[in-house]
Design a protein around this motif. Sequence first.
Motif, PDB file in Angstrom:
ATOM      1  N   LEU A 117       7.252   6.688   8.818  1.00 49.75           N
ATOM      2  CA  LEU A 117       8.225   7.582   8.191  1.00 49.75           C
ATOM      3  C   LEU A 117       8.487   8.804   9.060  1.00 49.75           C
ATOM      4  O   LEU A 117       7.570   9.332   9.713  1.00 49.75           O
ATOM      5  CB  LEU A 117       7.733   8.050   6.820  1.00 49.75           C
ATOM      6  N   GLU A 118       9.739   9.274   9.050  1.00 47.92           N
ATOM      7  CA  GLU A 118      10.035  10.567   9.648  1.00 47.92           C
ATOM      8  C   GLU A 118       9.467  11.659   8.756  1.00 47.92           C
ATOM      9  O   GLU A 118       9.352  11.471   7.532  1.00 47.92           O
ATOM     10  CB  GLU A 118      11.548  10.746   9.793  1.00 47.92           C
ATOM     11  N   PRO A 119       9.115  12.805   9.326  1.00 46.33           N
ATOM     12  CA  PRO A 119       8.517  13.875   8.518  1.00 46.33           C
ATOM     13  C   PRO A 119       9.345  14.244   7.294  1.00 46.33           C
ATOM     14  O   PRO A 119       8.793  14.475   6.212  1.00 46.33           O
ATOM     15  CB  PRO A 119       8.427  15.043   9.511  1.00 46.33           C
ATOM     16  N   ARG A 120      10.667  14.266   7.425  1.00 44.84           N
ATOM     17  CA  ARG A 120      11.518  14.681   6.299  1.00 44.84           C
ATOM     18  C   ARG A 120      11.517  13.660   5.169  1.00 44.84           C
ATOM     19  O   ARG A 120      11.894  13.975   4.036  1.00 44.84           O
ATOM     20  CB  ARG A 120      12.947  14.922   6.762  1.00 44.84           C
ATOM     21  N   ASP A 121      11.100  12.403   5.460  1.00 44.30           N
ATOM     22  CA  ASP A 121      11.121  11.358   4.439  1.00 44.30           C
ATOM     23  C   ASP A 121       9.808  11.216   3.684  1.00 44.30           C
ATOM     24  O   ASP A 121       9.752  10.515   2.668  1.00 44.30           O
ATOM     25  CB  ASP A 121      11.464  10.009   5.089  1.00 44.30           C
TER      26      ASP A 121
END
Length: 572
Positions: A99-103
């Motif tokens: 996952l990307e940090p924002r997700d």
Amino acid sequence: MKLIIAEYLRTLRERDELDRLLPDLLVEMGYKLVARPQTGNRQYGVDIAARGENDDGQEELLLLVVKRGDIGSSEWDTKPQSVRQSINEIFDVYLRSHLEPRDEELPKHIVLVTNGELKQTVLANWCGLVSEYEDKAKIEFWGIDTISSYVEEYLLDEHVFHDDDRHDLRRALALSGDSEYNRKDLHRIFRRALDLDEKGNLTEESKTGKNLLKAMRIVNLSAQIYANWSLLKDGDSRQGLLALERALLWSWHRIQLTDSNKDVVKGPFTSIWSSYTRYIPEYFSRLMPYYFTPNSLSRSPTYGGAETSLVAFEQIGFLASFAVFMALQPISPNQDSEREYWFQQLNSACDALVAFIDNNGICTSPCLDSHSQDITLALFALMLAGRIEFAQGWLKRLFRNIDYSYKSKNYVPIAIESLEDLPDEGGWLGDHASKRMMEMSWTLATIAGWCVILDLEDVYKALVEGATQDYPNTCIQLWHPEDDFYQHLYFRPAHFVSGVSQAPIELPPSIEEYKKQMMQILESDFAKAISGSPAVKSRLLGLDFIAFRHFSTPVPPATWYGILRQENDLDS
């Protein structure tokens, strides 16, 4: 309409078909794609990832698990990459490390998508799985009914797919099994979506940006629905092939009229290109047994009339343009395996072409002068595949029969496209061909040029003798394009609105002299007129050859004369 869409969706394969449609659907639903389907890379259960707002207006991370067909016991937990294994991998691996940090803090929404149904035998298992992970993610099932509803709502909504379009598509589908149907209803959908009038010009209020991209998706989806429908219940696969070609060519024509070329090429046009590329094997699989069957077009090696000749040379044109299309596929740098694959496809098409010609004697007796285009495409394909000896032998047989037809005034390749006149005036029913049918010939000029390329001096000399002594009143000619050629090539028969005729062609006594004339054409403005192909500039080389055959536009002589230049380079 929903039933039509559902029937179409059921025919899609998981890879390269269903998983290509879903990203477009998600974009129209307001999601932004995070990850698209990838072949060869481990995806840990997730085929498509997207970010967007749910029904409550809250941003979420949507993860799609794409499968094909009904989900039963064997698909649930017994096969590699089964449903349960895929969803477990999402929680065990994907959500922990991909996952990307924002997700990471977003609500997770996992959807099992299939163009089938969830069978009763696994319903309890599914409910148990949803309950097991309900505190970690929302898990849903989208089956054929759900996807069909979403496609109709978001891809075919009333703002794009109007009532007229729906009516025309239903009518086109109803007539798709008729081999004589000209697909005019489907073509109206294409023109409306692409803002084109009957001459290929833009209408007053033409779409741009996202609206144009959406319109091209409609063209692609309509063509795919029609093509897949034509395959059902032993339908006419030829109709589906021609529909996809028209969608491909008209979309490319539309791209040339807009400034947003790059965005369009990367998106919907690539999907149309892929749809056509995938359909070709479907067409092959239907006809392959007939290509390799002796006398598959007639009752005996010597039997064949005008209708048989029409079918034969249409199939020669199909096989040849497929071969060239596959030989000229865009290939990524340093992709030897990809290059080898397309070379194998070229050889497979040429194997079928060679077998078809050998198995059907009518393949040496064209009934229309315009079949010279199919002859050129076939010889060009055979040259690409290195089948020089066969090309030489076929050209000899072609000349033998055509020379006889002009001398005897029987079975002449007629110089007009009016098939009603073919039996009465073309000499195909035993009577002599009329003067009107023999007054001009592209076919003789085509044979002369290929004699030079294939180094058939004896055939060339026999042709010169026949042209001067036996049929001197036949005007031998060729068509050459001019600068506006590509404004018309992808929309209609270009030779009716562009270019000039080289006529009469006086064949010189020696093959070397005619070769010099051909080389002069390669240095002329006629060759410059074809040097600016937008398809070639975009590395879509095979597109021009599909256009030549689809609209019966003669292959410009400078295109195949160019083989001489390559041969000279090799000699030097």
